[in-house]
Motif scaffolding. Structure first.
Motif, PDB file in Angstrom:
ATOM      1  N   PHE A 266       8.016  65.646   3.475  1.00 36.96           N
ATOM      2  CA  PHE A 266       7.170  66.147   2.640  1.00 36.96           C
ATOM      3  C   PHE A 266       6.685  66.580   1.579  1.00 36.96           C
ATOM      4  CE2 PHE A 266       3.868  70.220   2.587  1.00 36.96           C
ATOM      5  CZ  PHE A 266       2.627  69.778   3.686  1.00 36.96           C
ATOM      6  N   LYS A 267       6.910  66.864   0.745  1.00 32.51           N
ATOM      7  CA  LYS A 267       6.153  66.910  -0.085  1.00 32.51           C
ATOM      8  C   LYS A 267       6.221  65.531  -1.186  1.00 32.51           C
ATOM      9  CE  LYS A 267       8.170  69.439  -3.814  1.00 32.51           C
ATOM     10  NZ  LYS A 267       8.613  70.588  -5.011  1.00 32.51           N
ATOM     11  N   LYS A 268       6.854  64.013  -0.619  1.00 26.07           N
ATOM     12  CA  LYS A 268       6.590  62.927  -0.979  1.00 26.07           C
ATOM     13  C   LYS A 268       5.250  62.207  -0.521  1.00 26.07           C
ATOM     14  CE  LYS A 268      11.763  61.419  -2.364  1.00 26.07           C
ATOM     15  NZ  LYS A 268      12.707  61.074  -2.117  1.00 26.07           N
ATOM     16  N   THR A 269       5.315  62.231   1.126  1.00 28.23           N
ATOM     17  CA  THR A 269       4.017  62.519   1.716  1.00 28.23           C
ATOM     18  C   THR A 269       2.601  62.778   1.063  1.00 28.23           C
ATOM     19  OG1 THR A 269       5.806  62.670   3.835  1.00 28.23           O
ATOM     20  CG2 THR A 269       3.418  62.022   4.224  1.00 28.23           C
ATOM     21  N   VAL A 270       3.407  64.335   1.168  1.00 27.57           N
ATOM     22  CA  VAL A 270       2.039  64.645   0.723  1.00 27.57           C
ATOM     23  C   VAL A 270       1.338  64.786  -1.388  1.00 27.57           C
ATOM     24  CG1 VAL A 270       1.672  65.992   2.245  1.00 27.57           C
ATOM     25  CG2 VAL A 270       2.955  67.258   0.440  1.00 27.57           C
ATOM     26  N   LYS A 271       2.543  63.923  -1.703  1.00 27.62           N
ATOM     27  CA  LYS A 271       2.181  64.236  -3.883  1.00 27.62           C
ATOM     28  C   LYS A 271       1.018  64.045  -4.219  1.00 27.62           C
ATOM     29  CE  LYS A 271       3.961  59.248  -4.188  1.00 27.62           C
ATOM     30  NZ  LYS A 271       4.854  58.249  -5.060  1.00 27.62           N
ATOM     31  N   GLU A 272       0.057  63.535  -3.701  1.00 28.50           N
ATOM     32  CA  GLU A 272      -1.557  62.716  -4.376  1.00 28.50           C
ATOM     33  C   GLU A 272      -1.848  64.391  -3.404  1.00 28.50           C
ATOM     34  OE1 GLU A 272      -3.793  60.743  -1.437  1.00 28.50           O
ATOM     35  OE2 GLU A 272      -2.444  60.188  -0.617  1.00 28.50           O
ATOM     36  N   PHE A 273      -1.753  65.169  -3.149  1.00 32.84           N
ATOM     37  CA  PHE A 273      -2.689  66.551  -2.748  1.00 32.84           C
ATOM     38  C   PHE A 273      -1.838  67.275  -3.228  1.00 32.84           C
ATOM     39  CE2 PHE A 273      -3.252  63.922   1.046  1.00 32.84           C
ATOM     40  CZ  PHE A 273      -3.849  64.047   1.451  1.00 32.84           C
TER      41      PHE A 273
ATOM     42  N   ARG B 149      -8.059  75.373   4.916  1.00 37.86           N
ATOM     43  CA  ARG B 149      -7.446  74.641   5.123  1.00 37.86           C
ATOM     44  C   ARG B 149      -5.420  74.865   4.721  1.00 37.86           C
ATOM     45  NH1 ARG B 149     -12.063  72.850   7.292  1.00 37.86           N
ATOM     46  NH2 ARG B 149     -11.894  71.242   5.531  1.00 37.86           N
ATOM     47  N   CYS B 150      -5.122  74.414   5.641  1.00 37.57           N
ATOM     48  CA  CYS B 150      -3.872  74.329   4.759  1.00 37.57           C
ATOM     49  C   CYS B 150      -2.909  73.352   5.197  1.00 37.57           C
ATOM     50  CB  CYS B 150      -2.805  75.061   4.258  1.00 37.57           C
ATOM     51  SG  CYS B 150      -3.165  76.532   5.305  1.00 37.57           S
ATOM     52  N   ILE B 151      -1.708  72.962   5.302  1.00 33.84           N
ATOM     53  CA  ILE B 151      -0.709  72.792   5.783  1.00 33.84           C
ATOM     54  C   ILE B 151      -0.006  73.270   5.328  1.00 33.84           C
ATOM     55  CG2 ILE B 151       0.206  70.301   6.220  1.00 33.84           C
ATOM     56  CD1 ILE B 151      -1.346  68.590   5.486  1.00 33.84           C
ATOM     57  N   ILE B 152       1.473  73.544   6.704  1.00 35.64           N
ATOM     58  CA  ILE B 152       2.450  74.048   6.532  1.00 35.64           C
ATOM     59  C   ILE B 152       3.695  73.482   7.089  1.00 35.64           C
ATOM     60  CG2 ILE B 152       3.864  76.606   7.547  1.00 35.64           C
ATOM     61  CD1 ILE B 152       1.107  77.673   8.118  1.00 35.64           C
ATOM     62  N   PRO B 153       4.675  72.984   6.354  1.00 33.61           N
ATOM     63  CA  PRO B 153       5.524  71.804   6.376  1.00 33.61           C
ATOM     64  C   PRO B 153       7.026  72.882   7.379  1.00 33.61           C
ATOM     65  CG  PRO B 153       5.239  72.651   4.409  1.00 33.61           C
ATOM     66  CD  PRO B 153       4.442  72.963   4.653  1.00 33.61           C
ATOM     67  N   ILE B 154       7.251  72.464   8.611  1.00 25.75           N
ATOM     68  CA  ILE B 154       8.339  73.357   9.011  1.00 25.75           C
ATOM     69  C   ILE B 154       9.324  72.185   9.766  1.00 25.75           C
ATOM     70  CG2 ILE B 154       7.106  75.085   9.724  1.00 25.75           C
ATOM     71  CD1 ILE B 154       7.180  73.559  12.982  1.00 25.75           C
ATOM     72  N   ASN B 155      10.777  72.284   9.272  1.00 21.75           N
ATOM     73  CA  ASN B 155      11.431  71.587  10.550  1.00 21.75           C
ATOM     74  C   ASN B 155      11.928  71.589  11.740  1.00 21.75           C
ATOM     75  OD1 ASN B 155      13.090  71.924   7.269  1.00 21.75           O
ATOM     76  ND2 ASN B 155      12.061  70.023   8.007  1.00 21.75           N
ATOM     77  N   GLY B 156      11.102  72.988  12.385  1.00 23.10           N
ATOM     78  CA  GLY B 156      11.099  73.557  13.494  1.00 23.10           C
ATOM     79  C   GLY B 156      10.713  74.616  13.999  1.00 23.10           C
ATOM     80  N   PHE B 157      10.479  75.092  14.924  1.00 23.37           N
ATOM     81  CA  PHE B 157      10.151  76.624  15.372  1.00 23.37           C
ATOM     82  C   PHE B 157      10.755  77.090  16.741  1.00 23.37           C
ATOM     83  CE2 PHE B 157       6.791  72.989  17.671  1.00 23.37           C
ATOM     84  CZ  PHE B 157       7.174  73.785  18.768  1.00 23.37           C
TER      85      PHE B 157
ATOM     86  N   PRO C 173       2.150  75.168  18.424  1.00 19.34           N
ATOM     87  CA  PRO C 173       0.894  74.508  16.993  1.00 19.34           C
ATOM     88  C   PRO C 173       0.421  73.470  17.408  1.00 19.34           C
ATOM     89  CG  PRO C 173       3.327  73.957  16.881  1.00 19.34           C
ATOM     90  CD  PRO C 173       3.854  75.260  17.912  1.00 19.34           C
ATOM     91  N   VAL C 174      -0.790  73.148  16.478  1.00 22.61           N
ATOM     92  CA  VAL C 174      -0.938  72.162  16.239  1.00 22.61           C
ATOM     93  C   VAL C 174      -0.892  70.800  15.032  1.00 22.61           C
ATOM     94  CG1 VAL C 174      -2.900  70.381  15.234  1.00 22.61           C
ATOM     95  CG2 VAL C 174      -3.524  72.953  17.283  1.00 22.61           C
ATOM     96  N   ILE C 175      -0.165  70.159  15.256  1.00 28.06           N
ATOM     97  CA  ILE C 175       0.783  69.261  15.064  1.00 28.06           C
ATOM     98  C   ILE C 175       0.406  68.240  14.015  1.00 28.06           C
ATOM     99  CG2 ILE C 175       2.793  67.916  14.102  1.00 28.06           C
ATOM    100  CD1 ILE C 175       4.002  70.058  16.704  1.00 28.06           C
ATOM    101  N   LEU C 176      -0.131  68.347  12.956  1.00 27.41           N
ATOM    102  CA  LEU C 176      -0.561  66.709  12.451  1.00 27.41           C
ATOM    103  C   LEU C 176       0.425  65.614  12.052  1.00 27.41           C
ATOM    104  CD1 LEU C 176      -2.563  68.865   9.298  1.00 27.41           C
ATOM    105  CD2 LEU C 176      -3.398  68.154  11.508  1.00 27.41           C
ATOM    106  N   ASN C 177      -0.809  65.179  12.418  1.00 23.95           N
ATOM    107  CA  ASN C 177      -0.438  63.226  11.742  1.00 23.95           C
ATOM    108  C   ASN C 177      -0.296  63.034  10.760  1.00 23.95           C
ATOM    109  OD1 ASN C 177       0.208  62.716  14.480  1.00 23.95           O
ATOM    110  ND2 ASN C 177      -1.075  61.855  15.215  1.00 23.95           N
ATOM    111  N   GLU C 178       0.319  61.909   9.787  1.00 22.45           N
ATOM    112  CA  GLU C 178      -0.027  62.027   8.120  1.00 22.45           C
ATOM    113  C   GLU C 178      -1.143  61.201   7.777  1.00 22.45           C
ATOM    114  OE1 GLU C 178       2.283  59.155   4.692  1.00 22.45           O
ATOM    115  OE2 GLU C 178       3.356  59.354   6.783  1.00 22.45           O
ATOM    116  N   LYS C 179      -1.430  60.188   8.839  1.00 20.22           N
ATOM    117  CA  LYS C 179      -2.857  59.875   8.524  1.00 20.22           C
ATOM    118  C   LYS C 179      -3.800  61.329   8.806  1.00 20.22           C
ATOM    119  CE  LYS C 179      -3.792  58.182  13.376  1.00 20.22           C
ATOM    120  NZ  LYS C 179      -4.530  59.221  13.120  1.00 20.22           N
ATOM    121  N   ASP C 180      -4.075  61.989   9.364  1.00 24.37           N
ATOM    122  CA  ASP C 180      -4.762  63.348   9.242  1.00 24.37           C
ATOM    123  C   ASP C 180      -5.076  64.103   7.840  1.00 24.37           C
ATOM    124  OD1 ASP C 180      -6.302  61.898  11.557  1.00 24.37           O
ATOM    125  OD2 ASP C 180      -4.585  63.170  13.285  1.00 24.37           O
ATOM    126  N   PHE C 181      -3.615  64.210   7.946  1.00 21.98           N
ATOM    127  CA  PHE C 181      -4.385  65.314   6.249  1.00 21.98           C
ATOM    128  C   PHE C 181      -5.293  65.969   5.558  1.00 21.98           C
ATOM    129  CE2 PHE C 181       1.248  65.030   5.787  1.00 21.98           C
ATOM    130  CZ  PHE C 181       1.217  65.712   6.979  1.00 21.98           C
TER     131      PHE C 181
END
Length: 228
Positions: free
Chosen positions: A13-20, A91-99, A162-170
């Motif tokens: 997740f951190k690698k994916t959102v490093k620009e943010f 707004r925010c993104i909460i990374p999880i491995n599962g729920f 939960p609403v799960i976001l696709n990477e392209k929508d971050f």
């Protein structure tokens, strides 16, 4: 709903959102296999800070934690006084491995774990606010998950997810000022992209926090004998 989460690996997740991420206050993640409301959970705020937030949203005007909400319905988040400003600006993104979700049968509740079919982390859409905690004598960041109707697979256990976001929508979720565009992200996550399986009843205990919490429970078939 969900009311319990697991996050033990945020590297991808951190690698994916490093620009943010402008400031990383989480750094080396504290693995947590059974996060309950009020516990800290890693969260990426739209202003660029990745930090531990209080799982349970509190509006700044709340007098105490009795006003806490862990979820906000996607159908009404933009109009409810408690959430609407946060939806517009925080707004925010909460990374999880599962729920976890619980299936109710008569008086019995059976816990299930929901995760990505491909082992990826799941990026949940959330909102946040700052609230002054008198016990800590400081402001804390509090978060709620955005929820929608459950997909076909999960609906057999619970009617919301939960609403799960696709990477392209971050970027849209974090930064767009076009609320119609943001609302368009409230989609039901595809059933084919998740796995669901039963887990131990021990997860009902908040203090039960180890990797066994997310292991699939092996049921002994009726009439089957074991050596132990």
């Amino acid at each position: 709903m969900p009311g319990r989460l697991a996050i033990y690996d945020d590297e991808k997740f951190k690698k994916t959102v490093k620009e943010f991420i402008k400031v990383d206050l989480v750094k080396n993640l504290n693995k947590n296999y059974n996060i309950a409301p009020t516990m800290p959970i890693p969260t990426l705020l739209n202003e660029g800070t990745y930090l531990y937030a209080h799982f349970g949203f509190l509006p700044s005007w709340a007098k105490d934690k009795k006003s806490m909400n862990i979820n906000a319905r996607s159908e009404s988040v933009f109009e409810k006084m408690t959430f609407r400003d946060a939806f517009k600006f925080q707004r925010c993104i909460i990374p999880i491995n599962g729920f976890f979700e619980w299936k109710k049968d008569d008086n019995e509740k059976t816990p299930y774990y929901v995760q990505s079919k491909y082992g990826h982390s799941l990026a949940l859409a959330g909102i946040y606010n700052e609230w002054f905690d008198e016990q800590l004598n400081q402001k804390i960041v509090t978060v709620a998950l955005i929820t929608c109707d459950a997909n076909n697979k999960l609906s057999k256990i619970h009617h919301r997810m939960p609403v799960i976001l696709n990477e392209k929508d971050f970027n849209t979720w974090l930064n767009s000022v076009n609320l119609a565009e943001v609302n368009s992200l409230f989609k039901i996550y595809d059933s084919d992209l998740i796995n669901i399986y039963e887990v131990t009843n021990e997860v009902n205990k908040v203090l039960y926090n180890n990797c066994n919490a997310i292991k699939e429970k092996k049921r002994v078939k009726k009439g089957q004998q074991t050596l132990f």
